[in-house]
Design a protein around this motif. Structure first.
Motif, short mmCIF file in Angstrom:
data_model
loop_
_atom_site.label_atom_id
_atom_site.label_comp_id
_atom_site.label_asym_id
_atom_site.label_seq_id
_atom_site.Cartn_x
_atom_site.Cartn_y
_atom_site.Cartn_z
N THR A 136 0.86 -1.18 0.00
CA THR A 136 0.00 0.00 0.00
C THR A 136 0.89 1.23 0.00
OG1 THR A 136 -1.69 -1.17 1.29
CG2 THR A 136 -1.87 1.23 1.17
N CYS B 245 -3.86 0.42 7.90
CA CYS B 245 -3.62 -0.40 6.71
C CYS B 245 -2.72 -1.60 6.99
CB CYS B 245 -2.99 0.45 5.60
SG CYS B 245 -4.17 1.59 4.81
N THR C 280 -6.69 -3.09 1.60
CA THR C 280 -5.97 -1.89 1.16
C THR C 280 -4.74 -2.24 0.32
OG1 THR C 280 -4.61 -1.77 3.17
CG2 THR C 280 -6.74 -0.64 3.22
#
Length: 320
Positions: free
Chosen positions: A151, A204, A210
């Motif tokens: 991410t 996250c 994500t």
């Protein structure tokens, strides 16, 4: 949240200190590599945070450091090159290091990689900073899959107690002789609070949904640079005449200050400022985080009772 072992590159910096402190206090084991352990001594009292001396340019050393890690966070970035051939420093920090970190994650079997990009990152952007940040972001997202969930985050200017934006301008205003020339006064920013950025990273860590995503991280309001500097002066109680510079004078100012030791401002900074540092696609609400306004935080560390307020702000960020 399950307990993790997390290695944070750039963990002793402004944003890294906030993330490392919160993760450590939540009971996660946090490893912060550094070339000089003494420079990261402010992290030593934080529970569950280990500061280790390591050459991050040595991939084998990174693999060894990542062996027991469930996640790696890379926050490393520079705003200016202080020496060497043009572009080399940016590429080393924003492209070659992420490439090395991703390879080390894959070799060590790390399952999660969180990458700090920047709002405006674009391989075709006008500045070397934006170009190399864009290349690094592409490398990171391209590595998503085959056991590594990635991410990336693209914050605007990050503010908070100890930041290098509001505090820097307050310092410059105090040193100025009754007036201050301001380059790129119409440049747009959407400042985001450091604790909101930290919350985005932390949320996250375990949310696999994500993975493969890139999140813009911005505050709730947009400002011109001139508005932010005038606000800084008012909150800090500094009476100065601020002189906005034209585009041509801003470029000249950048060229001249780029020759000053330490490069307080450079042509590359000027070029970055030609792109609005704002976003209509704020990732914070998507992650369940309500963006915090500049006006709610800046007075706590620049206001008339700033010493006591700075202490209270630090306590709040530490959730004590």
């Amino acid at each position: 949240m399950a307990k993790h072992t997390i290695c944070i590159l750039g963990g002793s910096g402004f944003i890294g200190t906030t993330i490392a402190g919160r993760l450590g206090r939540d009971g996660h084991r946090v490893i912060v590599p550094t070339r000089h352990r003494e420079r990261s001594r402010h992290l030593l009292p934080v529970p569950n945070v280990e500061v280790v001396e390591l050459n991050v340019n040595d991939e084998d050393a990174l693999v060894e450091a990542f062996q027991d890690c469930t996640a790696v966070i890379n926050l490393v970035g520079i705003l200016n090159e202080l020496s060497g051939p043009k572009g080399e420093g940016f590429r080393r920090a924003h492209v070659e290091l992420p490439r090395r970190v991703i390879s080390a994650c894959q070799r060590a079997g790390v399952g999660r990689y969180l990458h700090m990009s920047a709002l405006g990152a674009d391989p075709e952007g006008p500045s070397l900073y934006q170009q190399t940040k864009g290349e690094g972001e592409r490398l990171a997202i391209a590595a998503h899959g085959d056991g590594l969930s990635v991410t990336a985050f693209r914050p605007s200017v990050v503010f908070g107690s100890g930041d290098s934006f509001f505090n820097r301008f307050a310092g410059l205003l105090r040193l100025s002789p009754g007036f201050m020339f301001l380059p790129t006064p119409h440049a747009e920013f959407q400042p985001v609070w450091v604790n909101d950025v930290a919350s985005a990273f932390i949320r996250c860590l375990e949310d696999q949904a994500t993975g493969g995503q890139v999140y813009d991280l911005v505050g709730p309001k947009r400002y011109t640079l001139e508005a932010l500097v005038r606000y800084t002066a008012r909150i800090a109680g500094i009476r100065r005449h601020i002189v906005p510079l034209s585009d041509g004078m801003s470029r000249l100012n950048a060229r001249l200050l780029g020759l000053v030791p330490g490069k307080p401002y450079s042509l590359d900074n000027y070029l970055s400022a030609t792109v609005p540092n704002v976003s209509d696609d704020n990732g914070l609400p998507k992650l369940g985080i309500h963006p915090t306004a500049v006006e709610a935080v800046v007075p706590t560390f620049l206001g008339p009772h700033e010493k006591n307020n700075r202490y209270q702000s630090l306590r709040r960020e530490a959730r004590r």
